[in-house]
Design a protein around this motif. Structure first.
Motif, short mmCIF file in Angstrom:
data_model
loop_
_atom_site.label_atom_id
_atom_site.label_comp_id
_atom_site.label_asym_id
_atom_site.label_seq_id
_atom_site.Cartn_x
_atom_site.Cartn_y
_atom_site.Cartn_z
N ALA A 1 7.19 82.38 30.12
CA ALA A 1 8.00 81.18 30.22
C ALA A 1 8.10 80.51 28.85
O ALA A 1 7.11 80.40 28.12
N ARG A 2 9.30 80.07 28.52
CA ARG A 2 9.54 79.42 27.24
C ARG A 2 9.81 77.94 27.48
O ARG A 2 10.91 77.56 27.91
N PRO A 3 8.82 77.07 27.27
CA PRO A 3 9.05 75.63 27.52
C PRO A 3 10.00 75.06 26.47
O PRO A 3 9.92 75.36 25.28
N SER A 4 10.92 74.24 26.94
CA SER A 4 11.89 73.62 26.03
C SER A 4 11.33 72.32 25.48
O SER A 4 10.50 71.65 26.11
N VAL A 5 11.79 71.95 24.29
CA VAL A 5 11.31 70.73 23.65
C VAL A 5 11.80 69.49 24.40
O VAL A 5 11.06 68.54 24.62
N ILE A 6 13.07 69.51 24.80
CA ILE A 6 13.65 68.38 25.55
C ILE A 6 14.05 68.92 26.91
O ILE A 6 15.15 69.46 27.09
N PRO A 7 13.21 68.82 27.92
CA PRO A 7 13.53 69.44 29.22
C PRO A 7 14.65 68.74 29.97
O PRO A 7 15.32 69.36 30.79
N TYR A 8 14.87 67.44 29.70
CA TYR A 8 15.89 66.71 30.44
C TYR A 8 17.27 66.82 29.80
O TYR A 8 18.24 66.23 30.29
N SER B 1 19.25 69.48 29.57
CA SER B 1 20.18 70.27 30.38
C SER B 1 20.77 69.45 31.51
O SER B 1 21.90 69.70 31.96
#
Length: 242
Positions: A152-159, A161
């Motif tokens: 899994a690649r966690p995103s820096v800014i999850p919100y 998208s």
């Protein structure tokens, strides 16, 4: 002798073809013997001599044919225009044609099952491809190759998208903005025509103080959205053909 026999056959064939026939007859052979200089009247006496030799037919050998167990059906006989010494026709099974294709399946349940299986196979193939080409994680620390999982690649800014609009929303916004812009340009053209026709309006605008004009421009700037993601799209004006 062999040369005389060959010459008799050649001449008999020539006489036969000269009279538009294909099989030589006795008359053709007689004419051939006369042409070669033989006395035809002595042939009956020569045939009835007492010391003549009779040549028997050669013994018939059983040619190896096709076993009955391998033959299928009854073979066709030769037509009248085909000589009997030519080989026979093959078995009727030779002429049977078997189509190698199947009719397409149009059942709804079968089509849905086939589509589901194809979708499952595609997802499985893509998952294996991503697991082989990218980083993987394992459920067990001892054996890394057992049960590999895609990392899994966690995103820096999850919100981010959720805030960004989708392609369909962008397309609808562009369509609405283009239609509103066209209406706005039409209304501006109409207003310009009215102002050009009404000299009193020009006088009224010229009589307004410059402070009022500056305040209206400042109000328009305040209404503009600072966020670049929420600003309306500006499209170039398209000239309409008259």
């Amino acid at each position: 002798s062999l040369e005389n026999i060959t010459e008799i056959g050649r001449c008999a064939k020539a006489y036969c073809e000269h009279t538009a026939r294909s099989v030589p007859t006795l008359s053709d052979a007689v004419l051939t013997l006369i042409e070669m200089g033989f006395n035809v009247d002595t042939l009956p006496v020569y045939a009835k001599r007492s010391q003549r030799m009779v040549i028997t037919a050669p013994p018939v050998t059983n040619a190896p044919g096709t076993p009955k167990s391998l033959s299928a059906g009854q073979k066709r006989t030769h037509p009248s225009h085909i000589p009997s010494h030519l080989p026979e026709f093959p078995d009727p099974h030779t002429y049977i044609k078997t189509p190698t294709f199947r009719e397409p399946v149009s059942d709804y349940q079968v089509l849905r099952e086939k589509a589901a299986s194809q979708r499952r196979d595609v997802e499985r193939a893509l998952t294996r491809f991503m697991a082989k080409t990218g980083e993987t994680q394992s459920l067990f620390k001892d054996d890394v190759t057992a049960f590999p999982l895609i990392a899994a690649r966690p995103s820096v800014i999850p919100y981010l998208s959720a805030l960004l609009p989708s392609e369909l929303e962008l397309q609808s916004l562009e369509e609405t903005d283009s239609s509103e812009q066209d209406d706005q340009t039409d209304s501006e053209n109409a207003a310009g025509n009215i102002n050009s026709d009404d000299p009193g309006a020009d006088k009224q605008n010229s009589m307004l103080p410059p402070s009022a004009v500056v305040s209206s421009a400042k109000a328009n700037e305040d209404n503009m959205i600072d966020n670049p993601y929420l600003r309306p799209v500006k499209k170039p004006k398209v000239r309409r053909k008259k």
